[in-house]
Structure formats: C-alpha cells, structure tokens
Design a protein around this motif. Structure first.
Motif, PDB file in Angstrom:
ATOM      1  N   ILE A 239      -7.527  -0.528  -7.268  1.00 30.53           N
ATOM      2  CA  ILE A 239      -7.806   0.661  -6.450  1.00 30.53           C
ATOM      3  C   ILE A 239      -6.986   1.847  -6.959  1.00 30.53           C
ATOM      4  O   ILE A 239      -7.493   2.955  -7.123  1.00 30.53           O
ATOM      5  CB  ILE A 239      -7.487   0.386  -4.951  1.00 30.53           C
ATOM      6  CG1 ILE A 239      -8.470  -0.645  -4.396  1.00 30.53           C
ATOM      7  CG2 ILE A 239      -7.520   1.668  -4.130  1.00 30.53           C
ATOM      8  CD1 ILE A 239      -8.083  -1.212  -3.027  1.00 30.53           C
ATOM      9  N   TYR A 240      -5.721   1.594  -7.251  1.00 29.48           N
ATOM     10  CA  TYR A 240      -4.848   2.665  -7.732  1.00 29.48           C
ATOM     11  C   TYR A 240      -5.390   3.274  -9.022  1.00 29.48           C
ATOM     12  O   TYR A 240      -5.511   4.490  -9.145  1.00 29.48           O
ATOM     13  CB  TYR A 240      -3.422   2.134  -7.959  1.00 29.48           C
ATOM     14  CG  TYR A 240      -2.523   3.160  -8.628  1.00 29.48           C
ATOM     15  CD1 TYR A 240      -2.008   4.227  -7.909  1.00 29.48           C
ATOM     16  CD2 TYR A 240      -2.219   3.070  -9.995  1.00 29.48           C
ATOM     17  CE1 TYR A 240      -1.208   5.186  -8.524  1.00 29.48           C
ATOM     18  CE2 TYR A 240      -1.419   4.025 -10.615  1.00 29.48           C
ATOM     19  CZ  TYR A 240      -0.915   5.075  -9.874  1.00 29.48           C
ATOM     20  OH  TYR A 240      -0.136   6.024 -10.489  1.00 29.48           O
TER      21      TYR A 240
ATOM     22  N   ARG B 270       3.072   8.521  -6.653  1.00 28.55           N
ATOM     23  CA  ARG B 270       2.611   9.869  -7.003  1.00 28.55           C
ATOM     24  C   ARG B 270       3.773  10.845  -7.197  1.00 28.55           C
ATOM     25  O   ARG B 270       3.874  11.521  -8.213  1.00 28.55           O
ATOM     26  CB  ARG B 270       1.647  10.376  -5.930  1.00 28.55           C
ATOM     27  CG  ARG B 270       0.770  11.514  -6.436  1.00 28.55           C
ATOM     28  CD  ARG B 270      -0.350  11.864  -5.469  1.00 28.55           C
ATOM     29  NE  ARG B 270      -1.271  10.759  -5.250  1.00 28.55           N
ATOM     30  CZ  ARG B 270      -1.530  10.213  -4.062  1.00 28.55           C
ATOM     31  NH1 ARG B 270      -0.919  10.659  -2.975  1.00 28.55           N
ATOM     32  NH2 ARG B 270      -2.388   9.217  -3.946  1.00 28.55           N
TER      33      ARG B 270
ATOM     34  N   SER C 278      -7.836   9.673 -13.326  1.00 33.59           N
ATOM     35  CA  SER C 278      -8.322  10.972 -13.826  1.00 33.59           C
ATOM     36  C   SER C 278      -7.302  12.080 -13.580  1.00 33.59           C
ATOM     37  O   SER C 278      -7.147  12.968 -14.413  1.00 33.59           O
ATOM     38  CB  SER C 278      -9.704  11.328 -13.279  1.00 33.59           C
ATOM     39  OG  SER C 278      -9.884  10.777 -12.040  1.00 33.59           O
ATOM     40  N   GLU C 279      -6.612  12.009 -12.446  1.00 33.23           N
ATOM     41  CA  GLU C 279      -5.591  13.039 -12.217  1.00 33.23           C
ATOM     42  C   GLU C 279      -4.418  12.889 -13.199  1.00 33.23           C
ATOM     43  O   GLU C 279      -3.897  13.869 -13.739  1.00 33.23           O
ATOM     44  CB  GLU C 279      -5.068  13.006 -10.783  1.00 33.23           C
ATOM     45  CG  GLU C 279      -4.050  14.111 -10.579  1.00 33.23           C
ATOM     46  CD  GLU C 279      -3.553  14.274  -9.153  1.00 33.23           C
ATOM     47  OE1 GLU C 279      -4.238  13.798  -8.230  1.00 33.23           O
ATOM     48  OE2 GLU C 279      -2.481  14.891  -8.991  1.00 33.23           O
TER      49      GLU C 279
ATOM     50  N   GLU D 225     -10.015  -2.241 -15.680  1.00 38.95           N
ATOM     51  CA  GLU D 225      -9.473  -0.928 -15.269  1.00 38.95           C
ATOM     52  C   GLU D 225      -8.271  -0.535 -16.131  1.00 38.95           C
ATOM     53  O   GLU D 225      -8.101   0.640 -16.464  1.00 38.95           O
ATOM     54  CB  GLU D 225      -9.073  -0.936 -13.781  1.00 38.95           C
ATOM     55  CG  GLU D 225     -10.235  -1.017 -12.820  1.00 38.95           C
ATOM     56  CD  GLU D 225     -11.320   0.051 -13.020  1.00 38.95           C
ATOM     57  OE1 GLU D 225     -10.981   1.207 -13.310  1.00 38.95           O
ATOM     58  OE2 GLU D 225     -12.513  -0.292 -12.887  1.00 38.95           O
TER      59      GLU D 225
ATOM     60  N   GLU E  34       1.488   4.445  -2.797  1.00 34.51           N
ATOM     61  CA  GLU E  34       1.515   5.881  -2.447  1.00 34.51           C
ATOM     62  C   GLU E  34       2.763   6.571  -3.009  1.00 34.51           C
ATOM     63  O   GLU E  34       2.723   7.738  -3.395  1.00 34.51           O
ATOM     64  CB  GLU E  34       1.493   6.059  -0.917  1.00 34.51           C
ATOM     65  CG  GLU E  34       0.162   5.696  -0.270  1.00 34.51           C
ATOM     66  CD  GLU E  34      -0.986   6.563  -0.776  1.00 34.51           C
ATOM     67  OE1 GLU E  34      -0.807   7.783  -0.846  1.00 34.51           O
ATOM     68  OE2 GLU E  34      -2.050   5.990  -1.123  1.00 34.51           O
TER      69      GLU E  34
ATOM     70  N   ARG F 292      -8.432   3.148 -10.293  1.00 38.14           N
ATOM     71  CA  ARG F 292      -9.711   3.846 -10.084  1.00 38.14           C
ATOM     72  C   ARG F 292      -9.499   5.213  -9.469  1.00 38.14           C
ATOM     73  O   ARG F 292     -10.187   6.168  -9.798  1.00 38.14           O
ATOM     74  CB  ARG F 292     -10.638   3.012  -9.196  1.00 38.14           C
ATOM     75  CG  ARG F 292     -11.230   1.828  -9.950  1.00 38.14           C
ATOM     76  CD  ARG F 292     -12.284   1.114  -9.134  1.00 38.14           C
ATOM     77  NE  ARG F 292     -12.774  -0.044  -9.873  1.00 38.14           N
ATOM     78  CZ  ARG F 292     -13.226  -1.158  -9.324  1.00 38.14           C
ATOM     79  NH1 ARG F 292     -13.293  -1.273  -7.999  1.00 38.14           N
ATOM     80  NH2 ARG F 292     -13.641  -2.158 -10.061  1.00 38.14           N
ATOM     81  N   LYS F 293      -8.545   5.283  -8.564  1.00 41.06           N
ATOM     82  CA  LYS F 293      -8.337   6.519  -7.806  1.00 41.06           C
ATOM     83  C   LYS F 293      -7.504   7.557  -8.560  1.00 41.06           C
ATOM     84  O   LYS F 293      -7.761   8.756  -8.468  1.00 41.06           O
ATOM     85  CB  LYS F 293      -7.629   6.156  -6.495  1.00 41.06           C
ATOM     86  CG  LYS F 293      -7.808   7.167  -5.396  1.00 41.06           C
ATOM     87  CD  LYS F 293      -7.327   6.603  -4.062  1.00 41.06           C
ATOM     88  CE  LYS F 293      -6.414   7.604  -3.379  1.00 41.06           C
ATOM     89  NZ  LYS F 293      -5.418   7.008  -2.516  1.00 41.06           N
ATOM     90  N   GLU F 294      -6.516   7.104  -9.304  1.00 40.67           N
ATOM     91  CA  GLU F 294      -5.514   8.053  -9.805  1.00 40.67           C
ATOM     92  C   GLU F 294      -5.614   8.401 -11.289  1.00 40.67           C
ATOM     93  O   GLU F 294      -5.026   9.385 -11.727  1.00 40.67           O
ATOM     94  CB  GLU F 294      -4.090   7.514  -9.540  1.00 40.67           C
ATOM     95  CG  GLU F 294      -3.784   7.217  -8.088  1.00 40.67           C
ATOM     96  CD  GLU F 294      -3.509   8.460  -7.252  1.00 40.67           C
ATOM     97  OE1 GLU F 294      -3.128   9.508  -7.824  1.00 40.67           O
ATOM     98  OE2 GLU F 294      -3.699   8.386  -6.024  1.00 40.67           O
TER      99      GLU F 294
ATOM    100  N   LYS G 275       0.847  -1.208   0.000  1.00 41.43           N
ATOM    101  CA  LYS G 275       0.000   0.000   0.000  1.00 41.43           C
ATOM    102  C   LYS G 275       0.873   1.246   0.000  1.00 41.43           C
ATOM    103  O   LYS G 275       0.651   2.178  -0.766  1.00 41.43           O
ATOM    104  CB  LYS G 275      -0.898   0.029   1.243  1.00 41.43           C
ATOM    105  CG  LYS G 275      -2.168  -0.778   1.070  1.00 41.43           C
ATOM    106  CD  LYS G 275      -3.169  -0.457   2.182  1.00 41.43           C
ATOM    107  CE  LYS G 275      -4.312  -1.445   2.111  1.00 41.43           C
ATOM    108  NZ  LYS G 275      -4.764  -1.893   3.436  1.00 41.43           N
TER     109      LYS G 275
ATOM    110  N   GLU H 264      -5.683  -6.327  -6.210  1.00 42.13           N
ATOM    111  CA  GLU H 264      -6.686  -5.378  -5.713  1.00 42.13           C
ATOM    112  C   GLU H 264      -6.121  -3.971  -5.629  1.00 42.13           C
ATOM    113  O   GLU H 264      -6.783  -2.990  -5.975  1.00 42.13           O
ATOM    114  CB  GLU H 264      -7.180  -5.800  -4.321  1.00 42.13           C
ATOM    115  CG  GLU H 264      -8.279  -6.860  -4.381  1.00 42.13           C
ATOM    116  CD  GLU H 264      -8.488  -7.549  -3.039  1.00 42.13           C
ATOM    117  OE1 GLU H 264      -8.309  -6.903  -1.987  1.00 42.13           O
ATOM    118  OE2 GLU H 264      -8.815  -8.749  -3.058  1.00 42.13           O
TER     119      GLU H 264
END
Ligand code: IPE
Ligand code: IPE
Ligand code: MG
Length: 251
Positions: free
Chosen positions: A96-97, A56, A103-104, A128, A53, A99-101, A49, A92
C-alpha cells in the motif's frame, strides 16, 4: 495533489542546521509501533499503519537538508517469527505504501533501493518494489534504502558465499580479499557506511542491523516510539551528531 518536499522548510527547524558536517548516511531502526498501539489500546497493526505515516516527514526532512542516504529498517530476518497475521499485515502495508507514495517520491527526485533478501517476500510486494526501484533509478536526490527481510549476519554470510564462489572459479585471489573488497559483496555495495544510526522506542541494541557497516557509526537513541518520530527529532539527532568527535581509532 502535487506536493514538493522543498516547501515549508521551517517545519522541522531545518533552517539552522549546519550544512557542514552533515551525516552523509543516516540509518534508522524504526521501533516501537506495537507499544505505540498498545498505549492507545489499539491492535499492533494500527501501530504499523501509524509507523508508515511517520515516514513522510522524516524522508522529506532528509531530502530538504541534503542527506544523501537514508536506510530504514522495515523488516528483519527475525521478524518472520511474529504471528502470521502480523507478518501479512506488514507485507500488505508495504505494498500500500509503495503504491501510494512512490510517484511523489519520484517527483521529489528520491531514489528507492532495497537491501535484504526480497525473494522471500510475497509476489505482490516484489512487483511493487521492482516498479519503485526501476521508476526512481535515474533520479539524483536522496537515496532511500528500505531494509526488507534484512539481517546483518545473513548479509555477511551471503557475502562470504559469493567470495568463496569467486575464489573457486579463479575469479578472485585469496590474498586480494580486504575490507573494501568484502564491502562490495554486501547489499550496501557502493553506499558509504552510516554515519549516524538512530533507534527509536528506548531499546538500546542493534538487532542485527548493518552490523558490518556500523563499525564506526555514531549511535543515537530516543524513547519516542517510531509513529511519533518527526523531522524535528531527526534534526535534534543530527545536531547531537554534529557535536560529537569521531576518532575512528585515532587521537
Ligand atoms: C517496529 O515496531 C516495526 C517492525 C519491527 C516491523 P515493533 O512492531 O517492533 O514495535 P514494538 O517493539 O513491539 O513496540
Ligand atoms: C528491529 O526491531 C527490526 C525493525 C525495526 C524492522 P525489533 O522489534 O524486531 O527488534 P527486537 O526484537 O526488539 O530486538
Ligand atoms: Mg520492536
């Protein structure tokens, strides 16, 4: 919140990086998540996890200083040997990554690509990945290649298979095979070879990463575990790279 990579340019010491002689393509073996977690008495998954992070800052830094290609080793063909629970958690985290990142990343003009045999990945991950690559395909900024179920040997074998088929179908002549033709049968078709390969966590090996493409890459190793790797470390690697003399066999 809409954030822009180009803000806070001084974060990583990017202001005094020489734009001349920048590596066009940086590849990273993101290793040490498990040991990072162990040091903190956390489960290995917590390390993964934290590893996600860490992406980024590194992606933002590459984008800011004008790197063209960043290839990230996320899951190797050998990583299936790990306990099922860990493999599932990694898949997973990938979902998650994305889905979350995505668009940015898209807002920041990043192109997302994948290298490796993703057909063996779980269905949700494939969905995804396809969304992310399609959404960002017309961007013109940094290309981020995520290496998933990637192995250099299997990539080369697959290339050999494709070439053999072309020859059998009379679509290619044996005497026309050369290094540049062969490169077009690899996942990295159209992408220049990595100028700089970074490996974190103190391990001094390639672990089946880009073995064809790394023929003349500069290698840079650090003891830092991947979750602690920041843009400033990347800048240090680039500055070291810029001091090296690449000879490609010449004098
Ligand atoms: C890298 O960290 C992530 C993957 C290979 C998926 P590791 O999980 O290999 O971490 P260590 O090497 O056990 O510390
Ligand atoms: C390489 O790390 C693969 C990734 C970073 C995805 P490993 O942790 O799998 O490599 P070895 O087993 O130490 O060589
Ligand atoms: Mg490892």
């Amino acid at each position: 919140m809409i954030s822009n990579f180009r803000k806070n340019k001084s974060d990583s010491g990017t202001e005094n990086i020489k734009s001349l002689n920048l590596p066009k393509h940086i590849a990273i073996i993101m290793d040490g998540n498990g040991r990072w977690a162990k040091k903190r008495n956390l489960p290995r998954i917590a390390g993964h996890k934290a590893g996600v992070e860490a992406l980024r800052d590194v992606i933002k830094t590459c984008s800011n200083i004008g790197i063209s290609y960043l290839t990230l080793f996320a899951f190797s063909t050998e990583n299936w040997k790990r306990p099922t629970q860990e493999v599932n958690a990694l898949m997973e985290l990938l979902v998650i990554y994305l889905r979350k990142e995505v668009s940015e990343l898209h807002r920041n003009d990043v192109i997302i690509k994948v290298i490796g045999d993703i057909s063996k990945l779980p269905e949700t991950a494939i969905t995804e990945i396809n969304k992310a690559t399609e959404m960002t395909s017309n961007n013109s900024g940094l290309t981020v290649n995520i290496a998933l179920n990637y192995g250099g040997r299997s990539e080369i074998l697959l290339g050999v298979e494709k070439i053999a088929k072309k020859i059998l179908n009379n679509e290619l002549k044996l005497q026309d095979i050369n290094e540049s033709v062969f490169s077009n049968f690899l996942y990295t078709k159209g992408i220049p070879d990595p100028d700089l390969i970074i490996r974190t966590s103190g391990e001094l090996r390639i672990s089946n990463f880009l073995i064809w493409q790394a023929a003349y890459s500069e290698l840079w190793f650090t003891d830092i575990y991947w979750p602690d790797f920041k843009g400033k470390h990347l800048i240090k690697a680039i500055k070291d790279y810029q001091k090296r003399k690449r000879r490609f066999g010449g004098i």
